[in-house]
Write a protein that holds these residues in place. Structure first.
Motif, PDB file in Angstrom:
ATOM      1  N   ARG A 132      -4.363 -12.239   8.136  1.00  0.00           N
ATOM      2  CA  ARG A 132      -3.817 -11.647   6.902  1.00  0.00           C
ATOM      3  C   ARG A 132      -2.637 -12.461   6.382  1.00  0.00           C
ATOM      4  NH1 ARG A 132      -4.855  -5.606   6.118  1.00  0.00           N
ATOM      5  NH2 ARG A 132      -6.554  -5.153   7.537  1.00  0.00           N
ATOM      6  N   HIS A 149     -15.677  -2.555   2.999  1.00  0.00           N
ATOM      7  CA  HIS A 149     -15.199  -2.541   4.373  1.00  0.00           C
ATOM      8  C   HIS A 149     -16.486  -2.564   5.186  1.00  0.00           C
ATOM      9  CE1 HIS A 149     -12.124  -0.567   1.937  1.00  0.00           C
ATOM     10  NE2 HIS A 149     -11.239  -1.014   2.803  1.00  0.00           N
ATOM     11  N   HIS A 167     -10.475  -6.021   9.630  1.00  0.00           N
ATOM     12  CA  HIS A 167      -9.935  -5.008  10.529  1.00  0.00           C
ATOM     13  C   HIS A 167     -10.028  -5.549  11.960  1.00  0.00           C
ATOM     14  CE1 HIS A 167     -10.651  -1.554   7.470  1.00  0.00           C
ATOM     15  NE2 HIS A 167      -9.458  -2.075   7.350  1.00  0.00           N
ATOM     16  N   LYS A 195     -13.289  -8.157  -2.897  1.00  0.00           N
ATOM     17  CA  LYS A 195     -12.520  -7.922  -1.660  1.00  0.00           C
ATOM     18  C   LYS A 195     -13.467  -7.640  -0.499  1.00  0.00           C
ATOM     19  CE  LYS A 195     -10.599  -4.041  -0.266  1.00  0.00           C
ATOM     20  NZ  LYS A 195      -9.812  -2.812  -0.396  1.00  0.00           N
ATOM     21  N   GLN A 217      -1.653  -3.716   8.434  1.00  0.00           N
ATOM     22  CA  GLN A 217      -1.048  -4.410   7.291  1.00  0.00           C
ATOM     23  C   GLN A 217       0.372  -4.827   7.651  1.00  0.00           C
ATOM     24  OE1 GLN A 217      -1.482  -1.164   4.553  1.00  0.00           O
ATOM     25  NE2 GLN A 217      -3.352  -2.003   3.674  1.00  0.00           N
ATOM     26  N   MET A 261     -10.235 -10.627   4.421  1.00  0.00           N
ATOM     27  CA  MET A 261      -9.417 -10.176   5.551  1.00  0.00           C
ATOM     28  C   MET A 261     -10.300  -9.352   6.488  1.00  0.00           C
ATOM     29  SD  MET A 261      -7.223  -7.207   3.817  1.00  0.00           S
ATOM     30  CE  MET A 261      -7.994  -5.860   2.994  1.00  0.00           C
ATOM     31  N   CYS A 292      -7.229   3.246  -5.532  1.00  0.00           N
ATOM     32  CA  CYS A 292      -8.472   3.344  -4.752  1.00  0.00           C
ATOM     33  C   CYS A 292      -8.701   4.789  -4.335  1.00  0.00           C
ATOM     34  CB  CYS A 292      -8.460   2.402  -3.555  1.00  0.00           C
ATOM     35  SG  CYS A 292      -7.379   2.862  -2.225  1.00  0.00           S
ATOM     36  N   ILE A 325      -1.025  -0.942  -4.205  1.00  0.00           N
ATOM     37  CA  ILE A 325      -2.327  -0.260  -4.157  1.00  0.00           C
ATOM     38  C   ILE A 325      -2.050   1.184  -3.758  1.00  0.00           C
ATOM     39  CG2 ILE A 325      -2.802  -1.177  -1.810  1.00  0.00           C
ATOM     40  CD1 ILE A 325      -5.844  -0.912  -2.629  1.00  0.00           C
ATOM     41  N   VAL A 336     -13.545  -6.807   3.605  1.00  0.00           N
ATOM     42  CA  VAL A 336     -12.815  -6.478   4.826  1.00  0.00           C
ATOM     43  C   VAL A 336     -13.828  -6.525   5.965  1.00  0.00           C
ATOM     44  CG1 VAL A 336     -11.222  -4.888   5.937  1.00  0.00           C
ATOM     45  CG2 VAL A 336     -11.372  -4.919   3.440  1.00  0.00           C
ATOM     46  N   ASN A 379      -3.295   4.856  -2.710  1.00  0.00           N
ATOM     47  CA  ASN A 379      -4.404   5.611  -2.105  1.00  0.00           C
ATOM     48  C   ASN A 379      -4.420   7.020  -2.677  1.00  0.00           C
ATOM     49  OD1 ASN A 379      -5.710   4.159   0.497  1.00  0.00           O
ATOM     50  ND2 ASN A 379      -3.647   3.435   0.079  1.00  0.00           N
ATOM     51  N   PHE A 429      -1.084   3.312   9.770  1.00  0.00           N
ATOM     52  CA  PHE A 429      -2.072   2.233   9.824  1.00  0.00           C
ATOM     53  C   PHE A 429      -1.291   0.928   9.937  1.00  0.00           C
ATOM     54  CE2 PHE A 429      -4.657  -0.683   7.008  1.00  0.00           C
ATOM     55  CZ  PHE A 429      -5.620  -0.955   7.954  1.00  0.00           C
ATOM     56  N   PHE A 436      -2.274  -7.416   1.613  1.00  0.00           N
ATOM     57  CA  PHE A 436      -1.911  -5.994   1.573  1.00  0.00           C
ATOM     58  C   PHE A 436      -0.824  -5.752   2.615  1.00  0.00           C
ATOM     59  CE2 PHE A 436      -6.280  -5.599  -0.185  1.00  0.00           C
ATOM     60  CZ  PHE A 436      -5.916  -5.023  -1.395  1.00  0.00           C
ATOM     61  N   PHE A 471      -7.350   7.680   5.731  1.00  0.00           N
ATOM     62  CA  PHE A 471      -6.804   7.012   6.904  1.00  0.00           C
ATOM     63  C   PHE A 471      -6.525   7.974   8.050  1.00  0.00           C
ATOM     64  CE2 PHE A 471      -6.521   3.905   3.663  1.00  0.00           C
ATOM     65  CZ  PHE A 471      -6.684   2.703   4.313  1.00  0.00           C
ATOM     66  N   TYR A 511       0.903   5.191   0.597  1.00  0.00           N
ATOM     67  CA  TYR A 511       0.135   6.256   1.257  1.00  0.00           C
ATOM     68  C   TYR A 511       0.826   7.618   1.152  1.00  0.00           C
ATOM     69  CZ  TYR A 511      -2.234   2.352   3.602  1.00  0.00           C
ATOM     70  OH  TYR A 511      -2.936   1.209   3.875  1.00  0.00           O
ATOM     71  N   ALA A 540       0.847  -1.201   0.000  1.00  0.00           N
ATOM     72  CA  ALA A 540       0.000   0.000   0.000  1.00  0.00           C
ATOM     73  C   ALA A 540       0.883   1.251   0.000  1.00  0.00           C
ATOM     74  CB  ALA A 540      -0.908  -0.004   1.222  1.00  0.00           C
TER      75      ALA A 540
END
Ligand SMILES: O=C1C[C@@](O)(C(=O)O)C[C@@H](O)[C@@H]1O
Length: 296
Positions: free
Chosen positions: A243, A175, A235, A201, A268, A233, A79, A44, A203, A46, A265, A255, A85, A21, A19
């Motif tokens: 994960r 999510h 949270h 996907k 991950q 996966m 995404c 991925i 979450v 953000n 965060f 991820f 976040f 960020y 990821a």
């Protein structure tokens, strides 16, 4: 000669997806290059940062994004959620988010994350509030980011076709902000598959080891029942272990992150760490029916 980057569904599974960020293209490029040395197989990105854990708005042009995607031979997925976040909601319409995601595809993204309630936002508390926490701790709430409104679904299906025409894949995601039992997970996954998603996907939320075990059970069920690749996966701190494990049970990727920044965060796992696990765990995929095995 420039070779085109593979699609996400063309990568050998399971794989890592680091990821990104960072707030600027230069910073994002630097993390991507370092992630490659840690074994990242894909990225991925953000896009909803505006200074906090995601690309700043001024970099959301085709030229900037192209420069970023071209810095790696690995595929990137884009995404743009309604929240970032840092905790606040992002003040853009679903139409604007989709326009930005299509721009990312024209710039070279190989996949976009299409949130499952796009064009019909599900009601519920703002993410990261005390009320949101209560929502996640209770089970009997509807999953967030899932709609079955016929107009929204028709628009989502049209959006998937547009992205396919531009040459990218669609990961439809939710999510859910609640824990999903295996049957609930399958029900949501099947609706996303039916809409034409290339990847599903989910979450979920894990509040205990029992929840985490159900998430793994959901992974096995999805692997058996779904025709498209999926990511399962959760949270919640109990979800972190899953994960690492779900990718051995059929979840297509993990991820990851290159490093943990202050205030970041941390659910991950680190890319290098996950790759060590993936490399170390061998000989765990059954090849025979139990009846054919001598030593049970
Ligand atoms: O949606 C996902 C998964 C995620 O929410 C996670 O929990 O790892 C983090 C996001 O970056 C990514 O887009």
């Amino acid at each position: 000669m420039m070779t085109d980057r593979p699609l996400f569904t063309e990568l050998e599974q399971p794989f890592t997806c680091a990821a990104i960020y960072e707030p600027t293209v230069d910073a994002a490029t630097s993390i991507m290059k370092e992630s490659e040395f840690a074994g990242a197989d894909s990225f991925i990105l953000n896009l909803m940062g505006d200074g906090t854990q995601g690309l700043r708005e001024e970099f959301l042009t085709e030229d900037h994004l192209e420069r970023l995607f071209q810095s790696t031979s690995k595929p990137t997925m884009a995404c743009y959620y309604r929240w970032h976040f840092g905790g606040e909601s992002v003040d853009v319409t679903d139409e604007e988010r989709q326009e930005i995601l299509r721009r990312a595809v024209r710039a070279g993204a190989k996949c976009v994350d299409l949130v499952g309630d796009t064009f019909d936002p599900t009601l519920g508390p703002d993410v990261f509030t005390e009320e949101a926490k209560r929502y996640s701790l209770e089970s009997e709430r509807p999953p967030r980011e899932v709609t079955d409104d016929p107009d929204a679904v028709a628009r989502q299906e049209a959006e998937i076709e547009r992205i396919h025409e531009l040459g990218a894949e669609v990961q439809m995601s939710a999510h859910t902000r609640i824990h999903l039992d295996p049957e609930q997970a399958l029900a949501v996954a099947e609706t996303f598959q039916d809409r034409g998603a290339d990847i599903v996907k989910l979450v979920s939320v894990d509040r205990s080891w029992e929840d985490m075990l159900e998430t793994l059970e959901a992974t096995v069920l999805l692997d058996r029942e779904l025709d498209v690749p999926f990511i399962m996966m959760s949270h919640g701190e109990h979800g972190v272990l899953a994960r690492y494990i779900a990718p051995f049970l059929g979840s297509m990727l993990c991820f990851t992150q290159q490093e943990y920044v202050p205030g970041g965060f941390y659910s991950q796992p680190l890319t290098e760490n996950v790759n060590r696990v993936f490399d170390a765990v061998q000989n765990v995929t059954p090849t025979r029916d139990p009846e054919e095995v001598d030593w049970l």
